[in-house]
Design an enzyme around this catalytic site. Sequence first.
Site, PDB file in Angstrom:
ATOM      1  N   CYS A   1     -38.929 -36.830  -7.780  1.00  0.00           N
ATOM      2  CA  CYS A   1     -39.816 -36.917  -6.614  1.00  0.00           C
ATOM      3  C   CYS A   1     -40.699 -38.142  -6.760  1.00  0.00           C
ATOM      4  O   CYS A   1     -41.239 -38.389  -7.837  1.00  0.00           O
ATOM      5  CB  CYS A   1     -40.663 -35.650  -6.526  1.00  0.00           C
ATOM      6  SG  CYS A   1     -41.787 -35.633  -5.122  1.00  0.00           S
TER       7      CYS A   1
ATOM      8  N   GLU B   1     -37.653 -31.660   0.650  1.00  0.00           N
ATOM      9  CA  GLU B   1     -38.633 -32.244   1.588  1.00  0.00           C
ATOM     10  C   GLU B   1     -39.354 -31.156   2.370  1.00  0.00           C
ATOM     11  O   GLU B   1     -40.559 -31.256   2.616  1.00  0.00           O
ATOM     12  CB  GLU B   1     -37.945 -33.227   2.551  1.00  0.00           C
ATOM     13  CG  GLU B   1     -37.185 -34.373   1.881  1.00  0.00           C
ATOM     14  CD  GLU B   1     -37.990 -35.142   0.841  1.00  0.00           C
ATOM     15  OE1 GLU B   1     -39.237 -35.141   0.906  1.00  0.00           O
ATOM     16  OE2 GLU B   1     -37.377 -35.746  -0.056  1.00  0.00           O
TER      17      GLU B   1
HETATM   18 ZN    ZN Z   1     -40.659 -35.011  -3.290  1.00  0.00          ZN
END
Ligand code: ZN
Length: 188
Positions: free
Chosen positions: A114, A157
């Site tokens: 991420c 997401e």
């Molecule tokens: Zn992320």
Amino acid sequence: MAADVIYLSLGFMMSEKSEIVQLGAEVLRQKARLVDDFNGVKFRELLDVLQEAMQESNGIGIAAPQLGASWQIIIVASRPTTRYPNAPEMAPVVMVNPRFRVVDSCLLKDWEGCLSVPGIRALVPRYRSIQVDYQHANGQPRQMVLENFPARVFQHEYDHLQGLVYLDRVETNQDIISESEFFKRIAA
Ligand code: ZN
């Protein structure tokens, strides 16, 4: 954030360099708001900034809270990048106010990283197949079935819009490794 932060009337803030918000920032732990104004200048600007930030960071997906904007907007854009050399190619899709239902409840574990959690990767269980309902950037409702890696990107997401990060889904700390090890052992 840095001194170059600009505040916009829609209620989000971002820096001119579109810095990715890092883990620990409050906005990553908030539930993002539904978008109801699809014609506003600020909404269009935010879409541009999201697309730009994702490209610049070699991301394969991004969520508005990662730019400090607590709105339900994500981009899913699986493609091979330096961060994800083995990702399959798909046309990028902007999804506003997304929802999903599980098509195949089989959970698959695979590696995720991420932009908001730099330096590490982890094995995360995700549904193999999902049906996604969302609004196009013009406000029209759309539907899409996603499977395997793109389904994983979506669920990652989508979690950002609920105030979750992928580490919240990891089954054991032993499934977390450094990014340098990831590139040595797994993506090599
Ligand atoms: Zn992320």
